[in-house]
Motif scaffolding. Structure first.
Motif, PDB file in Angstrom:
ATOM      1  N   GLU A   1      50.424  27.113  -5.007  1.00 31.26           N
ATOM      2  CA  GLU A   1      49.354  26.398  -4.317  1.00 31.26           C
ATOM      3  C   GLU A   1      48.006  27.056  -4.616  1.00 31.26           C
ATOM      4  O   GLU A   1      47.007  26.360  -4.840  1.00 31.26           O
TER       5      GLU A   1
ATOM      6  N   LEU B   1      58.616  31.305   0.097  1.00 32.88           N
ATOM      7  CA  LEU B   1      57.251  31.227   0.627  1.00 32.88           C
ATOM      8  C   LEU B   1      56.246  31.764  -0.386  1.00 32.88           C
ATOM      9  O   LEU B   1      55.209  31.136  -0.658  1.00 32.88           O
TER      10      LEU B   1
ATOM     11  N   LEU C   1      59.214  17.480  -2.383  1.00 31.35           N
ATOM     12  CA  LEU C   1      58.631  18.529  -1.554  1.00 31.35           C
ATOM     13  C   LEU C   1      58.529  18.073  -0.095  1.00 31.35           C
ATOM     14  O   LEU C   1      58.890  18.799   0.841  1.00 31.35           O
TER      15      LEU C   1
ATOM     16  N   GLN D   1      68.994  23.991  -0.390  1.00 31.20           N
ATOM     17  CA  GLN D   1      68.516  23.555   0.931  1.00 31.20           C
ATOM     18  C   GLN D   1      68.888  22.108   1.218  1.00 31.20           C
ATOM     19  O   GLN D   1      69.283  21.765   2.341  1.00 31.20           O
TER      20      GLN D   1
ATOM     21  N   ASP E   1      60.475  19.394   3.308  1.00 33.28           N
ATOM     22  CA  ASP E   1      59.762  19.799   4.536  1.00 33.28           C
ATOM     23  C   ASP E   1      60.458  19.219   5.768  1.00 33.28           C
ATOM     24  O   ASP E   1      60.653  19.906   6.771  1.00 33.28           O
TER      25      ASP E   1
ATOM     26  N   PHE F   1      64.085  20.675   6.324  1.00 29.41           N
ATOM     27  CA  PHE F   1      64.256  22.126   6.422  1.00 29.41           C
ATOM     28  C   PHE F   1      64.847  22.570   7.754  1.00 29.41           C
ATOM     29  O   PHE F   1      65.667  23.487   7.809  1.00 29.41           O
TER      30      PHE F   1
ATOM     31  N   HIS G   1      55.665  29.330  -3.219  1.00 29.73           N
ATOM     32  CA  HIS G   1      54.769  28.232  -2.846  1.00 29.73           C
ATOM     33  C   HIS G   1      53.324  28.710  -2.742  1.00 29.73           C
ATOM     34  O   HIS G   1      52.404  28.002  -3.150  1.00 29.73           O
ATOM     35  N   LEU G   2      53.142  29.896  -2.184  1.00 25.43           N
ATOM     36  CA  LEU G   2      51.797  30.451  -2.088  1.00 25.43           C
ATOM     37  C   LEU G   2      51.152  30.564  -3.464  1.00 25.43           C
ATOM     38  O   LEU G   2      50.016  30.124  -3.680  1.00 25.43           O
TER      39      LEU G   2
ATOM     40  N   ALA H   1      53.242  27.977   3.375  1.00 23.99           N
ATOM     41  CA  ALA H   1      52.214  28.292   2.379  1.00 23.99           C
ATOM     42  C   ALA H   1      50.934  27.522   2.677  1.00 23.99           C
ATOM     43  O   ALA H   1      49.831  28.088   2.633  1.00 23.99           O
TER      44      ALA H   1
ATOM     45  N   SER I   1      58.909  24.717   7.006  1.00 26.00           N
ATOM     46  CA  SER I   1      59.512  25.003   5.697  1.00 26.00           C
ATOM     47  C   SER I   1      58.652  26.026   4.953  1.00 26.00           C
ATOM     48  O   SER I   1      57.479  26.218   5.285  1.00 26.00           O
ATOM     49  N   PRO I   2      59.213  26.667   3.922  1.00 26.11           N
ATOM     50  CA  PRO I   2      58.413  27.606   3.125  1.00 26.11           C
ATOM     51  C   PRO I   2      57.152  26.947   2.561  1.00 26.11           C
ATOM     52  O   PRO I   2      56.081  27.560   2.504  1.00 26.11           O
TER      53      PRO I   2
END
Lengths: 340, 340
Positions: free
Chosen positions: A298, A291, A30, A134, A34, A37, A294-295, B330, B325-326
């Motif tokens: 999380e 997105l 992850l 990605q 980041d 990206f 991930h939201l 988030a 990043s996505p």
């Protein structure tokens, strides 16, 4: 070790290690994504889907070889193949396919092949596939194939992560397949009839044309999206380059027939995407999907950290014994979680 | 109008209305399911999946007819069929299938057929299917078929919502299908070779037997789950009723051949589920999946209500322009949402 730096400087070993981290959804993966990206957004993503038996893998292999060989007077594009097999939790099929691929494309440092199986995690597979894509993009691969085995909704959703989606058919695959085609035709930018030396190719093409007219009522879509004020004008007045009608390309992948023409069609679609802003639009949809994923994850993780231990199992038992519904259980847990 | 009461007292019209509410994921549907939930848990859920061309729909129709006619000396079970077509966003195939079904099963008030298409919502389809199945269960349907068209991961995940999962094959469907079988064999409680009057049935059965041995290494699974202390004993010592080896049943659905035998195999599996506690175990997994789905949705809804307006679009634009990043987006949104 600086994994991100090594991936950016072209290390295949570092890339392979990163891909494993992404597939395992590890924290390290992850964090690497980041950092990587900002280097993404350059590759052309090509989704390839279709029913079993259409020869998708052979077609992707041939496309990869042509991309590597046909580049006229310039350095050939680097090609990645992400082969996603959602229906194979234990990767038997994928491994077999890999061996054949290794033989056909081995020794070319400009090609990288990665097979992914589902391990039972459904939503997760589309997500990890997006991460793998990605990583390839950041690592400088110019063309990335996202090939899905099977033709269910999960496969279609993964293939449509791409800029250009190929839907592969073949003559004589049986009746039921008609029903499936209807659904996936909607996502096709290019239709490929592979195994086009087989009998029945004419009727397959006729059937596809008929269904295309149903799935892409071109003049109406055209008016609606681009010229809403001229809705009553006949479609013949419109400049044809403003809309995309999915072409039907015939190939015989194992003999390399029709592959250059297919690459030309992909190139035409690229031009169309850039000219109309559709490329940005598709990028935006893909990134928003990421997105939201991930939201959701999380939010769930934060709730789990905050919630009272044991409460979850207790409430689940009330559901199992049918005292409260799953929906009521969620409400109960969220009230409790906030109070705790 | 008391929709819940009407559904419980057997109104088909009320049930149809409720199913639409569930499919639309409306608040009214959610509330009705909350009230109905305590009446669920009685039906036997039978998942039916397999590749296109295997004749699943005909088989399910025949099974439904046999359940309705063969009940010896008692009132026949009420049968519901939930036909899920994840690959058909605009339901063309499903509607065609419905017409054929209506002709075959029409006029029988003990049968209710519902077709569901995806409308593009992937995770949502498994969820709304679960809701539809709960509604049928509460409404007193004794046998509920969950039939999925296609053989991708989404279809498999939906079919495994059931207590008993049938995986349907047919002779002579081509090579690629082998690869898919490997994945879905793992979820099969009963294997059906439909169209068993076709040439190639023997080799299909042999192939299935071979793959079953790979997918279900029965003695090891048996020792591991039920008798961990006796791991070195030879499997021949074990009482056979303690484990389930998926039987292979041949059928020719359109002629009704093998259907009674298949119903007997389903009945055997029901007995096995009840005796071993496996039925409760499967119920628990299904209900927990539902609970987690509601938790995630509700967490997301609560966050959306609490978050600052406009912030989401602003952060999304930073992702599209590759500044963050996505995943970072988030994190940003969740910090902001909590601060607001």
């Amino acid at each position: 070790m600086d994994l991100v730096g090594d991936v950016l400087s072209g290390s295949r070993l570092a890339l392979a290690r990163l891909l494993t981290q992404i597939e395992n959804e590890s924290q390290a993966g992850l964090e690497a994504l980041d950092k990587l990206f900002k280097h993404t957004g350059k590759a052309h993503l090509i989704g390839v889907t279709g029913a079993p038996g259409t020869g998708k893998s052979s077609l992707v292999n041939q496309l990869a070889r042509h991309y590597r060989k046909d580049a006229p007077g310039q350095s050939p594009p680097r090609v990645a193949i992400v082969a996603v097999d959602p229906s194979s939790p234990f990767t038997g099929g994928a491994i077999l396919g890999d061996r054949i691929r290794m033989r056909e494309l081995s020794g070319d440092p400009g090609v990288f092949i990665r097979s992914m199986a589902s391990r039972g995690a459904l939503g997760g597979l589309a997500h990890t596939t997006a991460g793998v894509v990605q990583a390839f993009d950041a690592a400088g691969f110019d063309v990335i194939f996202i090939e899905t085995v099977g033709a269910g909704q999960a496969e279609v959703d993964i293939a449509r992560l791409a800029h250009t989606t190929l839907v592969v058919e073949a003559p004589g695959l049986g009746d039921d397949i008609q029903a499936i085609k209807a659904g996936i035709l909607e996502i096709a930018d290019i239709l490929v009839i592979n195994k086009a030396d087989r009998p029945g190719v004419e009727s397959t093409e006729q059937a596809l044309k008929g269904m295309l007219q149903l799935a892409h009522p071109a003049p109406r879509i055209f008016h609606h999206h681009y010229q809403p004020m001229e809705i009553n004008k006949p479609p013949v007045d419109k400049p044809e380059q403003e809309m995309w009608l999915p072409p039907i390309q015939r190939t015989v992948a194992v003999e390399g027939i029709g592959v250059s023409e297919l690459i030309q069609a992909i190139s035409n679609h690229q031009v169309y995407l850039d000219r109309t802003g559709e490329r940005e639009h598709r990028d935006q949809i893909r990134l928003e999907t990421e997105l939201v994923h991930h939201l959701r994850s999380e939010l769930m993780a934060r709730w789990q950290t905050a919630s009272a231990p044991g409460q979850y199992q207790q409430v689940l038992q009330q559901v199992v014994s049918r005292r409260i519904s799953p929906h009521q259980a969620a409400e109960t847990l969220l009230s409790g979680g906030e109070a705790a």
